[in-house]
Design a protein around this motif. Structure first.
Motif, PDB file in Angstrom:
ATOM      1  N   LEU A 191      13.171 -10.224  39.923  1.00 31.23           N
ATOM      2  CA  LEU A 191      11.864 -10.487  39.758  1.00 31.23           C
ATOM      3  C   LEU A 191      10.644  -9.520  40.036  1.00 31.23           C
ATOM      4  O   LEU A 191       9.763  -9.333  39.299  1.00 31.23           O
ATOM      5  CB  LEU A 191      11.490 -11.982  40.487  1.00 31.23           C
ATOM      6  CG  LEU A 191       9.966 -12.324  40.557  1.00 31.23           C
ATOM      7  CD1 LEU A 191       9.717 -12.946  38.768  1.00 31.23           C
ATOM      8  CD2 LEU A 191       9.947 -13.694  41.393  1.00 31.23           C
ATOM      9  N   ALA A 192      10.871  -9.012  41.195  1.00 30.59           N
ATOM     10  CA  ALA A 192      10.128  -7.973  41.781  1.00 30.59           C
ATOM     11  C   ALA A 192      10.116  -6.899  40.783  1.00 30.59           C
ATOM     12  O   ALA A 192       9.078  -6.127  40.566  1.00 30.59           O
ATOM     13  CB  ALA A 192      10.281  -7.567  43.087  1.00 30.59           C
ATOM     14  N   GLU A 193      11.058  -6.408  40.112  1.00 35.06           N
ATOM     15  CA  GLU A 193      11.372  -5.233  39.378  1.00 35.06           C
ATOM     16  C   GLU A 193      10.701  -5.335  38.023  1.00 35.06           C
ATOM     17  O   GLU A 193      10.183  -4.741  37.469  1.00 35.06           O
ATOM     18  CB  GLU A 193      12.844  -4.863  39.158  1.00 35.06           C
ATOM     19  CG  GLU A 193      13.360  -4.101  40.294  1.00 35.06           C
ATOM     20  CD  GLU A 193      14.887  -4.318  40.316  1.00 35.06           C
ATOM     21  OE1 GLU A 193      15.563  -4.526  39.175  1.00 35.06           O
ATOM     22  OE2 GLU A 193      15.465  -3.791  41.162  1.00 35.06           O
ATOM     23  N   GLU A 194      10.566  -6.825  37.709  1.00 37.97           N
ATOM     24  CA  GLU A 194      10.293  -7.238  36.330  1.00 37.97           C
ATOM     25  C   GLU A 194       8.937  -7.392  36.349  1.00 37.97           C
ATOM     26  O   GLU A 194       7.971  -7.437  35.162  1.00 37.97           O
ATOM     27  CB  GLU A 194      10.992  -8.402  35.805  1.00 37.97           C
ATOM     28  CG  GLU A 194      12.501  -8.113  35.459  1.00 37.97           C
ATOM     29  CD  GLU A 194      13.353  -9.377  35.243  1.00 37.97           C
ATOM     30  OE1 GLU A 194      14.352  -9.524  35.130  1.00 37.97           O
ATOM     31  OE2 GLU A 194      12.700 -10.485  35.655  1.00 37.97           O
ATOM     32  N   SER A 195       8.045  -7.728  37.278  1.00 43.04           N
ATOM     33  CA  SER A 195       6.667  -8.190  37.650  1.00 43.04           C
ATOM     34  C   SER A 195       5.968  -7.611  38.724  1.00 43.04           C
ATOM     35  O   SER A 195       6.519  -7.524  39.895  1.00 43.04           O
ATOM     36  CB  SER A 195       6.626  -9.477  37.585  1.00 43.04           C
ATOM     37  OG  SER A 195       5.306 -10.079  37.730  1.00 43.04           O
ATOM     38  N   THR A 196       4.572  -7.062  38.352  1.00 46.28           N
ATOM     39  CA  THR A 196       4.070  -6.596  39.645  1.00 46.28           C
ATOM     40  C   THR A 196       2.916  -7.749  40.030  1.00 46.28           C
ATOM     41  O   THR A 196       2.017  -7.336  40.675  1.00 46.28           O
ATOM     42  CB  THR A 196       3.469  -5.380  39.302  1.00 46.28           C
ATOM     43  OG1 THR A 196       2.480  -5.455  38.177  1.00 46.28           O
ATOM     44  CG2 THR A 196       4.245  -4.221  38.696  1.00 46.28           C
ATOM     45  N   LEU A 197       3.101  -8.720  39.371  1.00 44.82           N
ATOM     46  CA  LEU A 197       2.039 -10.012  39.920  1.00 44.82           C
ATOM     47  C   LEU A 197       2.144 -10.538  41.291  1.00 44.82           C
ATOM     48  O   LEU A 197       1.240 -10.933  41.880  1.00 44.82           O
ATOM     49  CB  LEU A 197       1.949 -10.792  38.587  1.00 44.82           C
ATOM     50  CG  LEU A 197       1.794 -10.555  37.223  1.00 44.82           C
ATOM     51  CD1 LEU A 197       1.753 -11.768  36.340  1.00 44.82           C
ATOM     52  CD2 LEU A 197       0.383  -9.814  37.229  1.00 44.82           C
ATOM     53  N   PHE A 198       3.330 -10.516  41.605  1.00 48.78           N
ATOM     54  CA  PHE A 198       3.564 -10.933  42.980  1.00 48.78           C
ATOM     55  C   PHE A 198       3.300 -10.259  44.053  1.00 48.78           C
ATOM     56  O   PHE A 198       4.009  -9.153  44.225  1.00 48.78           O
ATOM     57  CB  PHE A 198       5.104 -11.761  42.953  1.00 48.78           C
ATOM     58  CG  PHE A 198       5.236 -12.820  42.064  1.00 48.78           C
ATOM     59  CD1 PHE A 198       4.856 -14.289  42.310  1.00 48.78           C
ATOM     60  CD2 PHE A 198       5.874 -12.553  40.854  1.00 48.78           C
ATOM     61  CE1 PHE A 198       4.958 -15.244  41.492  1.00 48.78           C
ATOM     62  CE2 PHE A 198       6.162 -13.773  40.056  1.00 48.78           C
ATOM     63  CZ  PHE A 198       5.621 -14.983  40.319  1.00 48.78           C
ATOM     64  N   ASP A 199       2.725 -10.732  45.207  1.00 50.56           N
ATOM     65  CA  ASP A 199       2.408  -9.942  46.160  1.00 50.56           C
ATOM     66  C   ASP A 199       3.412  -9.924  47.258  1.00 50.56           C
ATOM     67  O   ASP A 199       3.995  -8.995  47.988  1.00 50.56           O
ATOM     68  CB  ASP A 199       1.091 -10.013  47.029  1.00 50.56           C
ATOM     69  CG  ASP A 199      -0.078  -9.977  46.136  1.00 50.56           C
ATOM     70  OD1 ASP A 199      -0.417  -8.767  46.090  1.00 50.56           O
ATOM     71  OD2 ASP A 199      -0.945 -10.809  45.628  1.00 50.56           O
ATOM     72  N   VAL A 200       3.893 -11.401  47.424  1.00 55.40           N
ATOM     73  CA  VAL A 200       4.867 -11.685  48.402  1.00 55.40           C
ATOM     74  C   VAL A 200       5.949 -12.730  47.669  1.00 55.40           C
ATOM     75  O   VAL A 200       5.694 -13.549  47.120  1.00 55.40           O
ATOM     76  CB  VAL A 200       4.566 -12.302  49.617  1.00 55.40           C
ATOM     77  CG1 VAL A 200       5.587 -12.741  50.645  1.00 55.40           C
ATOM     78  CG2 VAL A 200       3.464 -11.284  50.302  1.00 55.40           C
ATOM     79  N   ILE A 201       7.396 -12.447  47.868  1.00 58.02           N
ATOM     80  CA  ILE A 201       8.197 -13.356  47.641  1.00 58.02           C
ATOM     81  C   ILE A 201       9.034 -13.767  48.910  1.00 58.02           C
ATOM     82  O   ILE A 201       9.582 -13.055  49.617  1.00 58.02           O
ATOM     83  CB  ILE A 201       9.251 -12.737  46.719  1.00 58.02           C
ATOM     84  CG1 ILE A 201       8.622 -12.194  45.456  1.00 58.02           C
ATOM     85  CG2 ILE A 201      10.323 -13.615  46.177  1.00 58.02           C
ATOM     86  CD1 ILE A 201       9.571 -11.466  44.325  1.00 58.02           C
ATOM     87  N   LEU A 202       8.948 -15.003  49.088  1.00 61.76           N
ATOM     88  CA  LEU A 202       9.492 -15.729  50.124  1.00 61.76           C
ATOM     89  C   LEU A 202      10.990 -16.048  49.785  1.00 61.76           C
ATOM     90  O   LEU A 202      10.928 -16.973  48.939  1.00 61.76           O
ATOM     91  CB  LEU A 202       8.746 -16.730  51.046  1.00 61.76           C
ATOM     92  CG  LEU A 202       7.140 -16.371  51.377  1.00 61.76           C
ATOM     93  CD1 LEU A 202       6.560 -17.441  52.015  1.00 61.76           C
ATOM     94  CD2 LEU A 202       7.547 -15.023  52.527  1.00 61.76           C
ATOM     95  N   GLY A 203      11.990 -15.649  50.370  1.00 64.75           N
ATOM     96  CA  GLY A 203      13.314 -15.826  49.639  1.00 64.75           C
ATOM     97  C   GLY A 203      14.137 -16.812  50.321  1.00 64.75           C
ATOM     98  O   GLY A 203      13.793 -17.238  51.451  1.00 64.75           O
ATOM     99  N   ALA A 204      15.461 -17.342  49.761  1.00 65.87           N
ATOM    100  CA  ALA A 204      16.151 -18.285  50.001  1.00 65.87           C
ATOM    101  C   ALA A 204      17.363 -18.392  49.459  1.00 65.87           C
ATOM    102  O   ALA A 204      17.556 -17.474  48.509  1.00 65.87           O
ATOM    103  CB  ALA A 204      15.710 -19.668  50.286  1.00 65.87           C
ATOM    104  N   HIS A 205      18.471 -19.218  49.502  1.00 68.36           N
ATOM    105  CA  HIS A 205      19.571 -19.510  48.950  1.00 68.36           C
ATOM    106  C   HIS A 205      20.760 -18.811  49.345  1.00 68.36           C
ATOM    107  O   HIS A 205      21.667 -19.501  49.558  1.00 68.36           O
ATOM    108  CB  HIS A 205      19.102 -19.627  47.377  1.00 68.36           C
ATOM    109  CG  HIS A 205      20.367 -20.199  46.416  1.00 68.36           C
ATOM    110  ND1 HIS A 205      21.060 -21.123  46.712  1.00 68.36           N
ATOM    111  CD2 HIS A 205      21.200 -19.568  45.568  1.00 68.36           C
ATOM    112  CE1 HIS A 205      21.882 -21.368  45.652  1.00 68.36           C
ATOM    113  NE2 HIS A 205      21.698 -20.544  45.018  1.00 68.36           N
ATOM    114  N   THR A 206      20.544 -17.483  49.213  1.00 65.48           N
ATOM    115  CA  THR A 206      21.739 -16.849  49.676  1.00 65.48           C
ATOM    116  C   THR A 206      22.043 -16.574  51.195  1.00 65.48           C
ATOM    117  O   THR A 206      22.633 -15.509  51.572  1.00 65.48           O
ATOM    118  CB  THR A 206      21.750 -15.417  48.939  1.00 65.48           C
ATOM    119  OG1 THR A 206      20.396 -14.866  48.876  1.00 65.48           O
ATOM    120  CG2 THR A 206      22.184 -15.741  47.340  1.00 65.48           C
TER     121      THR A 206
END
Length: 468
Positions: A191-206
């Motif tokens: 997602l970060a590679e495909e889009s520059t719109l997000f400032d922060v991605i808070l992750g989970a699941h893995t």
């Protein structure tokens, strides 16, 4: 030179999985941080990124997850997204009513009703505004378990595409854009590679842990591992034009948080509350059914017959490690069934060609498997235990039979098993085979159903004999 005019503090948790031992410390820590930042006139937001609920814990099971929501309320969360434990281990009714008493927003952009309408208990995004006028956009997404959601009456969309679509729609309405992602670290990086719109991605699941931030294409990625061991803290700095000029992330281990004498009592009270809610009697068990890890047992026979009768499959397969205890003689309650089978695992019926069923039977004879440690896949035990077959056996001539039918090439057979075996880790052929998941039933529900049927049959037989 632009001057820094706003500092925004984000605190986040993920994949708590109802591990409440450290929750009193976490809740106290989060409340104190909010008070501190508000006293400093600084913006503060609290987010959970899903899988806070886990039905293996008696408090969660006994309160149908609503106890988790009460804990999040008390800690002062602003928004959450859902994980697969909220999404596919709960019935549609349970999930629809889960957040009825929530004091926070449920933010999720890739789950819909089957008619593509937006469920009333969630919003695809939220935009918050700080006292300084900075607009903070928050979008959430969860992992795409298409078939599981469909069986429960939901429609799930591909999350990255849904996120980018919403981000494009609201980018001009926000100064900061945050993603609550229960997609997994690989998807976050994509997602970060495909889009520059997000400032922060808070992750989970893995269950990945970033002790410091990872930067991908100028997007900051942060995550806190699993089981409430850490709380994440992201700091975002903006200049007077509301442009982001700095971002950093850290994690705080629960051992660094203040403890209180009453914390242990609070955790024990959660367990007691859950157990008390599950004291409902399910069926009367006429004889003790003992657990055995490395051989067939009375308990495994009981469960194997339950799987076959409930699903009408030709045969069944499961591992002895699923049993976390025995069933004693006497009344069996929901609490005892939950204690014995705490796993959020669904039954599944798989249609197989004779050659495939023989392959599975032979693979299961692996002598190393019974002592194999298992992590994930919904399994809440420790080791595999013996692979048990019900109504699948070899005769003295070495011919394989499923029930009364010999297993031969070119014919098809149905195998009832655990959904964790369909992911391909142990039996690759099961991943692509035709299958039907039973949802929202968990395997403990099947055991309870069968126990009831046995008890009713015995009662009816006694009544019939009394007539003569």
């Amino acid at each position: 030179m632009m001057q820094q005019v706003e500092t925004i503090h984000l605190y986040h948790t993920n994949d708590v999985h109802s591990h409440f031992d450290s929750w009193p410390q976490i809740s106290r820590f989060l409340r104190s941080k909010r008070e501190l930042h508000e006293a400093e006139n600084k913006a503060c937001f609290l987010f959970d990124i899903g899988d806070h609920v886990d039905r293996s814990h008696p408090f969660t099971e006994g309160t149908t997850g609503k106890g988790n929501v009460a804990l999040l309320n008390r800690a002062g969360y602003d928004a959450v997204t859902i994980g697969n434990n909220e999404g596919i281990t709960m019935s549609k009714k349970a999930l629809t009513t889960l957040y009825e008493s929530a004091d926070f927003d449920v933010v999720l952009c890739n789950l819909e009703e089957t008619d593509h309408s937006i469920p009333r208990w969630l919003a695809p995004y939220q935009i918050y505004e700080t006292e300084q006028g900075v607009r903070v956009g928050v979008i959430g997404a969860t992992a795409m378990y298409t078939e599981f959601y469909a069986r429960l009456g939901w429609h799930i969309e591909e999350p990255r595409q849904a996120l980018k679509k919403i981000a494009t729609q609201i980018q001009h309405k926000t100064d900061v854009l945050i993603c609550l992602s229960h997609m997994g670290v690989h998807e976050d990086r994509l997602l970060a590679e495909e889009s520059t719109l997000f400032d922060v991605i808070l992750g989970a699941h893995t269950h990945h842990l970033f002790t410091e931030s990872e930067i991908v294409n100028e997007t900051l990625l942060a995550a806190t591992g699993k089981f409430a061991q850490y709380v994440g803290h992201v700091t975002i700095c903006l200049d007077e034009s509301k442009k982001v000029i700095g971002k950093r992330a850290e994690v705080i281990h629960v051992n660094e948080m203040e403890r209180a004498e009453e914390d242990v009592d609070e955790v024990n009270e959660l367990i007691s509350t859950g157990n008390e809610a599950m004291e409902e009697r399910v069926f009367y068990n006429a004889e003790q059914l003992k657990q055995q890890l490395f051989t067939e047992s009375a308990l495994s026979s009981f469960f194997g017959r339950a799987m076959v009768e409930y699903t009408n499959a030709d045969c069944a397969m499961f591992n002895a490690g699923i049993f976390m205890g025995s069933l004693e003689e006497g009344w069996v309650t929901r609490r005892q069934l939950h204690s014995m089978l705490p796993h959020p695992i669904n039954p599944c019926v798989i249609t197989l060609e004779g050659r495939e069923l023989l392959e599975i039977y032979n693979l299961a004879q692996n002598e190393d498997w019974p002592k194999l440690e298992i992590k994930g896949l919904g399994f809440r035990g420790t080791i595999m235990g013996k692979i048990i077959f019900e109504r699948l056996y070899k005769n003295k001539q070495g011919e394989l039979f499923a029930g009364n039918r010999q297993v031969v090439q070119g014919e098809t057979y149905t195998l009832a098993t655990l959904d964790m075996f369909t992911f391909g880790f142990f039996f690759p052929v099961l991943q692509q085979a035709e299958k039907e998941y039973y949802m929202p039933e968990l395997i403990r529900d099947i055991a309870g159903w069968y126990g009831k049927q046995k008890a009713l049959a015995k009662m009816n037989m006694s009544e019939h004999q009394n007539e003569y």
